[in-house]
Design a protein around this motif. Structure first.
Motif, PDB file in Angstrom:
ATOM      1  N   ASP A 134       0.682  -1.186  -0.023  1.00 43.06           N
ATOM      2  CA  ASP A 134      -0.101   0.195   0.084  1.00 43.06           C
ATOM      3  C   ASP A 134       0.767   1.218  -0.127  1.00 43.06           C
ATOM      4  O   ASP A 134       0.429   2.397  -0.607  1.00 43.06           O
ATOM      5  CB  ASP A 134      -0.957   0.105   1.055  1.00 43.06           C
ATOM      6  CG  ASP A 134      -2.115  -0.845   1.054  1.00 43.06           C
ATOM      7  OD1 ASP A 134      -2.402  -1.478   0.143  1.00 43.06           O
ATOM      8  OD2 ASP A 134      -2.697  -1.252   2.164  1.00 43.06           O
ATOM      9  N   MET A 135       2.002   1.230   0.682  1.00 49.66           N
ATOM     10  CA  MET A 135       2.849   2.445   0.669  1.00 49.66           C
ATOM     11  C   MET A 135       3.283   2.680  -0.578  1.00 49.66           C
ATOM     12  O   MET A 135       3.717   3.691  -0.803  1.00 49.66           O
ATOM     13  CB  MET A 135       3.873   2.289   1.899  1.00 49.66           C
ATOM     14  CG  MET A 135       3.225   2.521   3.288  1.00 49.66           C
ATOM     15  SD  MET A 135       2.220   3.674   3.571  1.00 49.66           S
ATOM     16  CE  MET A 135       3.478   5.184   3.702  1.00 49.66           C
ATOM     17  N   PHE A 136       3.853   1.548  -1.355  1.00 51.39           N
ATOM     18  CA  PHE A 136       4.342   1.646  -2.603  1.00 51.39           C
ATOM     19  C   PHE A 136       3.482   2.236  -3.451  1.00 51.39           C
ATOM     20  O   PHE A 136       3.709   3.270  -4.443  1.00 51.39           O
ATOM     21  CB  PHE A 136       4.817   0.441  -2.962  1.00 51.39           C
ATOM     22  CG  PHE A 136       5.265   0.359  -4.478  1.00 51.39           C
ATOM     23  CD1 PHE A 136       6.505   0.927  -4.878  1.00 51.39           C
ATOM     24  CD2 PHE A 136       4.654  -0.078  -5.423  1.00 51.39           C
ATOM     25  CE1 PHE A 136       7.256   0.864  -6.111  1.00 51.39           C
ATOM     26  CE2 PHE A 136       5.174  -0.392  -6.864  1.00 51.39           C
ATOM     27  CZ  PHE A 136       6.336   0.411  -7.097  1.00 51.39           C
ATOM     28  N   ILE A 137       2.161   1.693  -3.430  1.00 50.38           N
ATOM     29  CA  ILE A 137       1.099   2.418  -4.174  1.00 50.38           C
ATOM     30  C   ILE A 137       1.088   3.848  -3.976  1.00 50.38           C
ATOM     31  O   ILE A 137       0.823   4.488  -5.010  1.00 50.38           O
ATOM     32  CB  ILE A 137       0.008   1.515  -4.233  1.00 50.38           C
ATOM     33  CG1 ILE A 137       0.071   0.356  -4.601  1.00 50.38           C
ATOM     34  CG2 ILE A 137      -1.197   2.038  -4.816  1.00 50.38           C
ATOM     35  CD1 ILE A 137      -0.973  -0.901  -4.133  1.00 50.38           C
ATOM     36  N   LEU A 138       0.977   4.164  -2.696  1.00 50.01           N
ATOM     37  CA  LEU A 138       0.993   5.555  -2.234  1.00 50.01           C
ATOM     38  C   LEU A 138       1.822   6.467  -3.047  1.00 50.01           C
ATOM     39  O   LEU A 138       1.708   7.605  -3.638  1.00 50.01           O
ATOM     40  CB  LEU A 138       0.931   5.532  -0.950  1.00 50.01           C
ATOM     41  CG  LEU A 138       1.143   7.107  -0.348  1.00 50.01           C
ATOM     42  CD1 LEU A 138      -0.112   7.951  -0.971  1.00 50.01           C
ATOM     43  CD2 LEU A 138       1.218   7.155   1.186  1.00 50.01           C
TER      44      LEU A 138
END
Length: 273
Positions: A178-182
């Protein structure tokens, strides 16, 4: 890694609830930053979050109950006890998309511009919320002998299913993705070619990530023996990709038409001289 942070009398304050609250606040903060100097004022975003939170909880629970109704058929009132586990992020997202489709046009605001602001805020909230899932012992993975295996506490859904067996911390893996997608969404936000592009990127990336993560999960909802999350993730990624291609093509056509009109105007201006 206790699911209950502390108690006040008979009232339990759970880590999951705290992390969800932090996720909502962090998402609101980010949305406010991204919406700065736009029509989406802080007041409008705060008002929407109140409605969106209730819609998300309702949608998340309805999704879960719909795909596992046999667990609640004998005692339908148990379906209301969402704090005991059984919330789906996919149901929460669908509920908020429907709410935003009604809410923002009603206020004379662009739905597509809002979802571009809301998508990074949503994925940030998801990442933080998954930490709460780790403490709560849901969204857990399969047994593993690897060093990162987690033994969940008694009283959690993971412990009820597997006991003292170390499990893959699928919640942490998802939080990291999720943090990478962010990061990708924040990179795309100032460079987007059309309204709605950031939101479509969210649906494609998160759906693909969720599809892969489901291979690690052992608590998934099933449709005819197949994992519901994987089926819906593939359909969502496909639909978002097709919509992205259509919007991109339409944007290129509009740009060409605008360029053609400007060239004609220049020729007319030169002729008047």
């Amino acid at each position: 890694m206790q699911p209950i942070l502390f108690t006040i009398g008979e009232f339990e304050v759970r880590v999951w609830g705290l992390m969800v609250a932090l996720g909502v606040l962090a998402g609101l903060w980010l949305a406010t930053r991204l919406g700065k100097n736009s029509e989406f004022t802080e007041d409008i975003l705060q008002e929407y979050v109140v409605y969106g939170l209730f819609a998300g909880l309702l949608g998340a629970r309805l999704w879960e109950v719909a795909f596992s109704w046999e667990q609640y058929a004998a005692n339908p009132l148990h379906a209301l006890m969402f704090w005991e586990g059984g919330l789906s992020i996919q149901g929460a997202v669908i509920a908020n998309v429907l709410l935003a489709l009604w809410y923002f046009p009603r206020k004379g605001l662009s739905f597509r511009r809002f979802v571009d602001i809301g998508a990074p805020a949503l994925i940030l909230g998801q990442a933080i919320g998954r930490i709460g899932c780790l403490f709560n012992g849901d969204a857990y993975g399969k047994p593993t002998d690897a060093w990162y295996g987690v033994v969940y506490q008694p009283g959690t859904p993971a412990y009820a299913a597997w006991g003292n067996v170390p499990l893959v911390p699928a919640e942490l893996f998802e939080a990291g993705l999720d943090m990478f997608i962010l990061w990708v969404l924040l990179y795309l936000f100032p460079r987007k070619k059309f309204d709605g592009q950031v939101a479509l990127a969210y649906f494609v990336l998160y759906s693909l990530a969720r599809f892969g993560l489901e291979f690690l999960r052992t608590d998934s909802l099933l449709i005819g023996g197949l994992k519901a999350a994987q089926l819906t993730a593939l359909l969502t990624a496909l639909a978002a990709s097709l919509l992205w291609a259509w919007c991109a093509t339409r944007t290129k056509v509009v740009i060409r038409e605008v360029g053609h009109i400007r060239n004609l105007d220049r020729k007319k201006t030169k002729g008047c001289r």
